[in-house]
Structure formats: C-alpha cells, structure tokens
Scaffold this motif. Sequence first.
Motif, PDB file in Angstrom:
ATOM      1  N   PHE A   1       0.833  -1.201   0.000  1.00  0.00           N
ATOM      2  CA  PHE A   1       0.000   0.000   0.000  1.00  0.00           C
ATOM      3  C   PHE A   1       0.867   1.250   0.000  1.00  0.00           C
ATOM      4  CE2 PHE A   1      -1.884   3.460   2.446  1.00  0.00           C
ATOM      5  CZ  PHE A   1      -3.025   3.712   1.699  1.00  0.00           C
ATOM      6  N   ALA A   2       1.880   1.294   0.879  1.00  0.00           N
ATOM      7  CA  ALA A   2       2.742   2.466   0.971  1.00  0.00           C
ATOM      8  C   ALA A   2       3.473   2.721  -0.342  1.00  0.00           C
ATOM      9  CB  ALA A   2       3.744   2.281   2.114  1.00  0.00           C
ATOM     10  N   ALA A   3       3.878   1.642  -1.015  1.00  0.00           N
ATOM     11  CA  ALA A   3       4.574   1.790  -2.287  1.00  0.00           C
ATOM     12  C   ALA A   3       3.654   2.284  -3.386  1.00  0.00           C
ATOM     13  CB  ALA A   3       5.191   0.450  -2.690  1.00  0.00           C
ATOM     14  N   ALA A   4       2.399   1.853  -3.342  1.00  0.00           N
ATOM     15  CA  ALA A   4       1.447   2.188  -4.403  1.00  0.00           C
ATOM     16  C   ALA A   4       0.816   3.563  -4.219  1.00  0.00           C
ATOM     17  CB  ALA A   4       0.350   1.130  -4.468  1.00  0.00           C
ATOM     18  N   GLU A   5       0.759   4.056  -2.981  1.00  0.00           N
ATOM     19  CA  GLU A   5       0.098   5.328  -2.718  1.00  0.00           C
ATOM     20  C   GLU A   5       1.041   6.261  -1.951  1.00  0.00           C
ATOM     21  OE1 GLU A   5      -3.922   5.507  -1.635  1.00  0.00           O
ATOM     22  OE2 GLU A   5      -4.491   3.661  -2.684  1.00  0.00           O
ATOM     23  N   PRO A   6       2.099   6.741  -2.619  1.00  0.00           N
ATOM     24  CA  PRO A   6       3.069   7.613  -1.950  1.00  0.00           C
ATOM     25  C   PRO A   6       2.411   8.861  -1.393  1.00  0.00           C
ATOM     26  CG  PRO A   6       3.344   7.656  -4.352  1.00  0.00           C
ATOM     27  CD  PRO A   6       2.414   6.542  -4.052  1.00  0.00           C
ATOM     28  N   GLY A   7       2.856   9.229  -0.209  1.00  0.00           N
ATOM     29  CA  GLY A   7       2.302  10.409   0.442  1.00  0.00           C
ATOM     30  C   GLY A   7       1.245  10.109   1.484  1.00  0.00           C
ATOM     31  N   ARG A   8       0.683   8.898   1.465  1.00  0.00           N
ATOM     32  CA  ARG A   8      -0.372   8.574   2.436  1.00  0.00           C
ATOM     33  C   ARG A   8       0.218   8.285   3.819  1.00  0.00           C
ATOM     34  NH1 ARG A   8      -5.478   7.151   0.387  1.00  0.00           N
ATOM     35  NH2 ARG A   8      -6.153   7.497   2.539  1.00  0.00           N
ATOM     36  N   VAL A   9       1.408   7.665   3.869  1.00  0.00           N
ATOM     37  CA  VAL A   9       2.039   7.369   5.153  1.00  0.00           C
ATOM     38  C   VAL A   9       3.486   7.849   5.114  1.00  0.00           C
ATOM     39  CG1 VAL A   9       0.548   5.381   5.572  1.00  0.00           C
ATOM     40  CG2 VAL A   9       2.786   5.020   4.516  1.00  0.00           C
ATOM     41  N   THR A  10       4.067   8.018   6.301  1.00  0.00           N
ATOM     42  CA  THR A  10       5.436   8.534   6.387  1.00  0.00           C
ATOM     43  C   THR A  10       6.458   7.471   6.738  1.00  0.00           C
ATOM     44  OG1 THR A  10       5.041   9.193   8.675  1.00  0.00           O
ATOM     45  CG2 THR A  10       4.661  10.842   6.985  1.00  0.00           C
ATOM     46  N   GLY A  11       6.021   6.255   7.036  1.00  0.00           N
ATOM     47  CA  GLY A  11       6.951   5.178   7.345  1.00  0.00           C
ATOM     48  C   GLY A  11       6.215   3.884   7.593  1.00  0.00           C
ATOM     49  N   VAL A  12       6.952   2.787   7.517  1.00  0.00           N
ATOM     50  CA  VAL A  12       6.366   1.458   7.708  1.00  0.00           C
ATOM     51  C   VAL A  12       7.287   0.626   8.594  1.00  0.00           C
ATOM     52  CG1 VAL A  12       5.552  -0.663   6.596  1.00  0.00           C
ATOM     53  CG2 VAL A  12       5.311   1.538   5.407  1.00  0.00           C
ATOM     54  N   THR A  13       6.703  -0.020   9.596  1.00  0.00           N
ATOM     55  CA  THR A  13       7.405  -1.016  10.407  1.00  0.00           C
ATOM     56  C   THR A  13       6.759  -2.369  10.152  1.00  0.00           C
ATOM     57  OG1 THR A  13       7.995   0.539  12.169  1.00  0.00           O
ATOM     58  CG2 THR A  13       7.948  -1.792  12.747  1.00  0.00           C
ATOM     59  N   VAL A  14       7.573  -3.383   9.940  1.00  0.00           N
ATOM     60  CA  VAL A  14       7.041  -4.738   9.752  1.00  0.00           C
ATOM     61  C   VAL A  14       7.778  -5.682  10.689  1.00  0.00           C
ATOM     62  CG1 VAL A  14       6.353  -4.359   7.356  1.00  0.00           C
ATOM     63  CG2 VAL A  14       8.640  -5.223   7.831  1.00  0.00           C
ATOM     64  N   ILE A  15       7.077  -6.703  11.153  1.00  0.00           N
ATOM     65  CA  ILE A  15       7.675  -7.729  11.999  1.00  0.00           C
ATOM     66  C   ILE A  15       7.194  -9.093  11.526  1.00  0.00           C
ATOM     67  CG2 ILE A  15       5.849  -7.570  13.761  1.00  0.00           C
ATOM     68  CD1 ILE A  15       8.100  -8.122  15.852  1.00  0.00           C
ATOM     69  N   GLY A  16       8.110 -10.048  11.426  1.00  0.00           N
ATOM     70  CA  GLY A  16       7.752 -11.369  10.919  1.00  0.00           C
ATOM     71  C   GLY A  16       7.269 -11.310   9.489  1.00  0.00           C
ATOM     72  N   THR A  17       7.669 -10.284   8.749  1.00  0.00           N
ATOM     73  CA  THR A  17       7.209 -10.079   7.378  1.00  0.00           C
ATOM     74  C   THR A  17       8.362 -10.287   6.417  1.00  0.00           C
ATOM     75  OG1 THR A  17       5.520  -8.475   8.042  1.00  0.00           O
ATOM     76  CG2 THR A  17       6.228  -8.415   5.749  1.00  0.00           C
ATOM     77  N   GLY A  18       8.349 -11.414   5.749  1.00  0.00           N
ATOM     78  CA  GLY A  18       9.315 -11.667   4.695  1.00  0.00           C
ATOM     79  C   GLY A  18       8.577 -12.153   3.471  1.00  0.00           C
ATOM     80  N   THR A  19       9.287 -12.255   2.389  1.00  0.00           N
ATOM     81  CA  THR A  19       8.701 -12.906   1.229  1.00  0.00           C
ATOM     82  C   THR A  19       8.377 -14.356   1.577  1.00  0.00           C
ATOM     83  OG1 THR A  19       9.111 -13.509  -1.081  1.00  0.00           O
ATOM     84  CG2 THR A  19      10.979 -13.591   0.396  1.00  0.00           C
ATOM     85  N   VAL A  20       7.404 -14.946   0.905  1.00  0.00           N
ATOM     86  CA  VAL A  20       7.200 -16.397   1.042  1.00  0.00           C
ATOM     87  C   VAL A  20       7.690 -17.107  -0.224  1.00  0.00           C
ATOM     88  CG1 VAL A  20       5.373 -16.360   2.758  1.00  0.00           C
ATOM     89  CG2 VAL A  20       4.767 -16.147   0.340  1.00  0.00           C
ATOM     90  N   PHE A  21       8.493 -16.409  -1.020  1.00  0.00           N
ATOM     91  CA  PHE A  21       9.130 -17.014  -2.190  1.00  0.00           C
ATOM     92  C   PHE A  21       9.910 -18.244  -1.753  1.00  0.00           C
ATOM     93  CE2 PHE A  21      12.718 -16.444  -5.474  1.00  0.00           C
ATOM     94  CZ  PHE A  21      12.084 -17.268  -6.391  1.00  0.00           C
ATOM     95  N   TRP A  22       9.655 -19.384  -2.382  1.00  0.00           N
ATOM     96  CA  TRP A  22      10.214 -20.657  -1.920  1.00  0.00           C
ATOM     97  C   TRP A  22      11.736 -20.628  -1.830  1.00  0.00           C
ATOM     98  CZ3 TRP A  22      13.582 -23.372  -5.051  1.00  0.00           C
ATOM     99  CH2 TRP A  22      13.630 -22.986  -6.393  1.00  0.00           C
ATOM    100  N   TRP A  23      12.398 -19.953  -2.769  1.00  0.00           N
ATOM    101  CA  TRP A  23      13.858 -19.953  -2.811  1.00  0.00           C
ATOM    102  C   TRP A  23      14.460 -19.287  -1.586  1.00  0.00           C
ATOM    103  CZ3 TRP A  23      17.669 -16.242  -2.943  1.00  0.00           C
ATOM    104  CH2 TRP A  23      18.938 -16.668  -3.347  1.00  0.00           C
ATOM    105  N   ALA A  24      13.763 -18.285  -1.034  1.00  0.00           N
ATOM    106  CA  ALA A  24      14.308 -17.510   0.078  1.00  0.00           C
ATOM    107  C   ALA A  24      14.412 -18.321   1.363  1.00  0.00           C
ATOM    108  CB  ALA A  24      13.448 -16.270   0.314  1.00  0.00           C
ATOM    109  N   PHE A  25      13.675 -19.433   1.469  1.00  0.00           N
ATOM    110  CA  PHE A  25      13.731 -20.251   2.674  1.00  0.00           C
ATOM    111  C   PHE A  25      15.050 -21.000   2.832  1.00  0.00           C
ATOM    112  CE2 PHE A  25       9.167 -19.625   2.394  1.00  0.00           C
ATOM    113  CZ  PHE A  25       8.773 -19.547   3.714  1.00  0.00           C
ATOM    114  N   GLY A  26      15.853 -21.089   1.774  1.00  0.00           N
ATOM    115  CA  GLY A  26      17.121 -21.796   1.832  1.00  0.00           C
ATOM    116  C   GLY A  26      16.980 -23.246   1.418  1.00  0.00           C
TER     117      GLY A  26
END
Length: 297
Positions: free
Chosen positions: A132-157
Amino acid sequence: MTTATPESRSEFSTLDATTVETGDGVIFTLRWLPAERADAPVVLILPAMAMKAKTYYALAKALHAQGLSVVTTDLRAQGEARPALGEHTDFGYREMIEIDLPAILTAVEQRFPDTPIHLFGHSLGGQLALLFAAAEPGRVTGVTVIGTGTVFWWAFGPRRWYEALSQIQWIGVKSRIKGFWPGGVLIPAPMPGGVMIDWSIHSLTSYYRPRGTGRRYNSLLAAMTLPVLAISLSDDVLGPKSNVDFLVSRMPAAGVTQWHIDENSPVEHRDHFMWVKDATAIAAGVAAWITTGAQPV
C-alpha cells in the motif's frame, strides 16, 4: 497463536471506536488510543493472517505509553470486520490493498489531521502495509514490519525448498478447489481462498500479482523511498531472517533499517506469534525509530 486475556479483551472493547464502510460493503471497526500531544505520530497496526486486532492490544498500549497515538483494526473477514469469514464474497490481496486500506487511512487522516501516519504490520499485515505504501506515496510517512518476509520458496534456503514448495502450493491448490482454505498445514486457521491463491502465486514466482490488479507491485516496491523498519526474529520459522532479507532486497530505494532480534535482545519470545508477549520491549525500539530514526537494539 496467542490470544488476549479476558481482562484485556474487556478493556479493548471499551476503547473509543469508529466504523468504516468500503464501497463494496465491508465494515471495519477502528479503535483509537490518542496521545496527549495532538501532533504525535500515529501508528496503525495491521494484523497477521487469521489474527484479530485485539491480540495486539498490549502492543498498542505499549506504543501509546511511548507517546504515540495508536489505531487498531482487523483485516477483511477477520475479527470485528463484517461480513465475517464464511459470509463474505471471496477476495484477495487487491481488495485489501486497493479498497480496504484507502478507506481505513481516510478515517485515520480525518481523526488525526496533518499528523504523520506510520503503518505497523505483522506478517501478512506487513506485506499489505508495504505494498500500500509503495502504491500510494504520500499517504504514510513510514512502515514497520515484523515477521514479514517474502514467502518465495527460494528464500527459505536449500534445506526448506521442498517444504516451502510443496506445502504452500498445496494450500494454493486446495484453496482453488474448495474456494477457501479450511486450515491445516502451516496455516491452521481457515482463510479466504483468494488470499491464499495470491499468497501461493507470490511464493512460486516472487512477484506480487494479485488477481484483478492493474498495478505492478514489485516495480512500485523497488521505487519506494519511504523509511522502513524491518524486524526479524531468531526463532521465527514462518518468516525467517533469510526471507526478510530477500524482501528488503526488493526495496533498494527505501531507507531500510533492519532489527534482528536474537538471544542477546531483551525480547524473550522470538517466535512468529509469541513476540507480542514482549510488546513493551519491541514498542520501545519501534517508537525510538519512528521519532528519532534511532537503530533499535
């Protein structure tokens, strides 16, 4: 998954609240914890998959104690949102990002005019916050994420490639066949079919391509310049650091601060869900980053 205590559930339900209705008839309940200072930054908390807003009440109170205004809400078909799961029309990422969050943010902006708004997202809530923040610039001033990663299979190792491919794609296939995810492997709670299909496609391709969208979300993420605090947890098997690192690599223009919480941290519970038991310690680091840009430790 953690649940709120009866006392905290009762206290949470007494918070000042507003309902917001989207153009397609979904109703959200927003609960407010306004700071004493009218110009204090506002934090909107977005839950994880199948989690309820009230689960994050301890976090909301801890952020509020740090001098921030806080807003809680559920995701579509979760918690207090209506229609409830099983009564809704199926949906995916697009509806949550392009219909729900704009309506919710408008209500927050009206309640706290001319005040910086930060998003705090857990797991799926973090993905939605970033997109959302990437698609609508100016709506928010920052983003914090926790436990948020890609679920792309390759990234799991390599050790988890087969597990990620087989289990997540099975969830996608079953969601297509049944029209919803009944719960089971990885995701024990029922979930809307469209959300799980979008989730499984992202896992297979690494691209965010929600059904029905006209946006190129990966390109928007790459161009986003907002400050982002990406928190990873040493005992998180659902969103391990490798997956968080991969997602961070997709935001090269953003001002990303990474905070990896391990055994040297004051946070004792470092699981994908149990970290909320250490909300006070996490809120202190998040609030310091929001207000001063300091690296949490």
